[in-house]
Scaffold this motif. Structure first.
Motif, PDB file in Angstrom:
ATOM      1  N   ASP A 256      -5.465  -5.612   8.267  1.00  0.00           N
ATOM      2  CA  ASP A 256      -4.993  -4.252   8.513  1.00  0.00           C
ATOM      3  C   ASP A 256      -4.757  -4.033  10.008  1.00  0.00           C
ATOM      4  O   ASP A 256      -5.016  -4.892  10.858  1.00  0.00           O
ATOM      5  CB  ASP A 256      -5.980  -3.229   7.948  1.00  0.00           C
ATOM      6  CG  ASP A 256      -7.400  -3.412   8.482  1.00  0.00           C
ATOM      7  OD1 ASP A 256      -7.552  -4.090   9.517  1.00  0.00           O
ATOM      8  OD2 ASP A 256      -8.344  -2.901   7.871  1.00  0.00           O
TER       9      ASP A 256
ATOM     10  N   ARG B  32      -4.971   3.890   4.946  1.00  0.00           N
ATOM     11  CA  ARG B  32      -5.117   2.613   4.240  1.00  0.00           C
ATOM     12  C   ARG B  32      -4.630   1.446   5.094  1.00  0.00           C
ATOM     13  O   ARG B  32      -5.276   0.388   5.136  1.00  0.00           O
ATOM     14  CB  ARG B  32      -4.330   2.660   2.933  1.00  0.00           C
ATOM     15  CG  ARG B  32      -4.324   1.354   2.135  1.00  0.00           C
ATOM     16  CD  ARG B  32      -5.615   1.118   1.376  1.00  0.00           C
ATOM     17  NE  ARG B  32      -5.822   2.135   0.363  1.00  0.00           N
ATOM     18  CZ  ARG B  32      -5.291   2.081  -0.870  1.00  0.00           C
ATOM     19  NH1 ARG B  32      -4.519   1.070  -1.230  1.00  0.00           N
ATOM     20  NH2 ARG B  32      -5.547   3.049  -1.731  1.00  0.00           N
ATOM     21  N   THR B  33      -3.488   1.603   5.752  1.00  0.00           N
ATOM     22  CA  THR B  33      -2.958   0.494   6.547  1.00  0.00           C
ATOM     23  C   THR B  33      -3.765   0.280   7.824  1.00  0.00           C
ATOM     24  O   THR B  33      -3.844  -0.839   8.330  1.00  0.00           O
ATOM     25  CB  THR B  33      -1.478   0.729   6.903  1.00  0.00           C
ATOM     26  OG1 THR B  33      -1.333   2.013   7.526  1.00  0.00           O
ATOM     27  CG2 THR B  33      -0.601   0.671   5.680  1.00  0.00           C
TER      28      THR B  33
ATOM     29  N   ASP C  75       0.835  -1.204   0.000  1.00  0.00           N
ATOM     30  CA  ASP C  75       0.000   0.000   0.000  1.00  0.00           C
ATOM     31  C   ASP C  75       0.871   1.257   0.000  1.00  0.00           C
ATOM     32  O   ASP C  75       0.551   2.243  -0.684  1.00  0.00           O
ATOM     33  CB  ASP C  75      -0.917   0.008   1.218  1.00  0.00           C
ATOM     34  CG  ASP C  75      -2.067  -0.988   1.089  1.00  0.00           C
ATOM     35  OD1 ASP C  75      -2.499  -1.239  -0.058  1.00  0.00           O
ATOM     36  OD2 ASP C  75      -2.531  -1.511   2.112  1.00  0.00           O
TER      37      ASP C  75
ATOM     38  N   SER D 249      -7.815  -0.400   5.844  1.00  0.00           N
ATOM     39  CA  SER D 249      -7.945  -1.185   4.625  1.00  0.00           C
ATOM     40  C   SER D 249      -8.906  -0.512   3.652  1.00  0.00           C
ATOM     41  O   SER D 249      -8.698   0.619   3.259  1.00  0.00           O
ATOM     42  CB  SER D 249      -8.366  -2.620   4.969  1.00  0.00           C
ATOM     43  OG  SER D 249      -8.269  -3.469   3.867  1.00  0.00           O
TER      44      SER D 249
END
Length: 451
Positions: free
Chosen positions: A229, A154-155, A120, A158
């Motif tokens: 995540d 994002r991490t 990502d 997710s």
């Protein structure tokens, strides 16, 4: 040397003003102020309006405070004020609670997990760099903060964050970071009660950020899909000794902490690195040569990091020259003797990576950007504790490997495509709860045009 009974003989930092103390000179040019401390002694008094703190300038004393005698210090009144914004996450908690939380969270930052997050990091960095146009003039700090927030979001979450929610996070986090610093420096806590536009905006941003986090956690808990995540790891974390899991309040506080503390420091570090590359064409060319030879036209991934030693040296040197981590403070729980001077219980001590990293005693010619000072044969001469980009001891930043991986992959994605050239406008460092450049304007030049 016999210990003194009071700290009255401690030298005072230069630039002190009546009433304001060193607050004004620290705000105007933090790095120059920190550089001035090296010649004053191992312990230097710094006055922040009505509050006196003592800056530690030697690795030995900092190591003792953070590691050897860490149980004799707490985070002090400044960090108590942070809890208003971050709750009781790792950045603000301490004692047994901090130790237990850190043990629960640590697996989310193990090497294997970082490798999963790296995809990502790389994808988002490539997308951000690809969105720029030749000749475009950008506020690079703003671009990299948006990138860093996208990566953390994002991490953490997710695929459950839509663009509107992501935009709210990108708006709220910088406001909260600025507000934390303002509240920390107010010795009376009275200014926060004045309904100024700034205070109202800060309160609104803080409230909205916490609401967004609660909504995201609720959405995930209602979803039976298995995710890998950070949020899922926090929800599923279980103490190996007791079997206990985190409460929802604990999960919430850690998520806010990761968003606020993680994104700003990574973005600040990346922005300073781009600034240095812009002013050091030889380093920029050496970086591009390494990326071209190692990656052979593809984008970097976690598997490439060990094969990019020059990129890593660039990251280290940037973190040394202008560390984005701010200037933490610790408070003595008991009477303490440091450097032959006895300080009473409650004395506050300031330490900062920049104070150590730019000291000529430990880093010759410290104001020169020199990535090769991190070659193994040269780095071995750096004293223990002189290089602390992520702190040390029980409160060392848990996301240090995450941050370095992000910085390396983002640097590779950008430098493979562009050279960022300075526009000639002066760049000032701004000290809030982190240290980052203000209005870092740079022009985007394609690598093909340079060739």
């Amino acid at each position: 040397m016999a210990a003194l009974t009071t700290p009255r003989s401690v030298p005072v930092a230069p630039g002190r003003l009546p009433l304001l103390g060193h607050a004004l000179v620290l705000a105007r040019d933090p790095l120059r102020f920190f550089d001035s401390l090296a010649g004053c002694g191992e312990i230097v008094r710094v006055d922040l309006m009505t509050t006196s703190v003592y800056a530690l300038t030697s690795p030995e004393l900092v190591h003792r405070m953070l590691v050897t005698d860490s149980d004799r210090f707490d985070k002090g009144v400044f960090f108590e004020k942070i809890r208003e914004f971050l709750g009781n996450g790792l950045a603000s908690s301490e004692g047994t609670f901090h130790r237990d939380q850190r043990r629960l969270i640590q697996p989310a930052f193990h090497h294997g997990q970082i490798a999963r997050y790296a995809d990502d990091m790389s994808d988002l960095s490539v997308a951000r760099a690809a969105s720029w146009s030749p000749g475009q003039e950008l506020d690079i700090k703003r671009e990299l903060l948006d990138l860093s927030l996208d990566i953390v979001t994002r991490t953490l979450f997710s695929t459950i964050v839509d663009e509107r929610t992501a935009a709210e996070i990108r708006h709220a986090v910088p406001a909260v970071v600025r507000g934390i610093y303002t509240r920390m420096l107010d010795p009376t806590d009275l200014w926060r009660k004045v309904p100024t536009p700034t205070n109202r905006a800060l309160d609104a941003a803080t409230t909205r950020l916490h609401q967004v986090i609660d909504q995201l956690v609720a959405t995930r808990r209602a979803d039976e899909t298995e995710y890998t995540d950070l949020l899922s790891m926090l929800l599923n974390a279980r103490d190996t000794k007791t079997g206990a899991t985190m409460t929802m309040e604990q999960v919430h506080d850690e998520l806010v902490t990761m968003l606020v503390a993680g994104a700003e420091t990574s973005a600040g570090g990346l922005a300073w690195l781009m600034h240095e590359l812009g002013h050091n064409p030889a380093a920029d060319q050496a970086l591009h040569t390494e990326l071209r030879e190692v990656l052979t036209g593809r984008d970097a991934g976690h598997q490439d990091l060990d094969d990019l030693p020059y990129t890593r040296r660039l990251v280290n040197e940037s973190l040394r020259m202008r560390n984005p981590g701010g200037t933490p403070i610790r408070r003595a729980r008991t009477e303490i003797t440091l450097g032959g001077i006895t300080f009473p219980k409650g004395t506050q001590f300031l330490y900062g990576a920049s104070i150590l990293h730019r000291n000529p005693r430990y880093f010759p010619d410290p104001l020169r950007f020199d990535p090769d000072r991190w070659l193994p044969e040269r780095a071995s001469s750096v004293p223990r504790g002189a290089f602390l980009p992520f702190g040390a001891g029980a409160h060392m930043c848990i996301g240090n490997a995450f941050a370095v991986t992000e910085m390396m992959l983002a640097t590779a994605a950008i430098a493979s495509r562009w050279r960022l050239e300075p526009t000639g406008k002066p760049v000032q460092g701004v000290l809030t709860s982190t240290f980052a450049p203000r209005d870092l304007r740079m022009r985007v030049v394609p690598r093909l045009a340079l060739a």
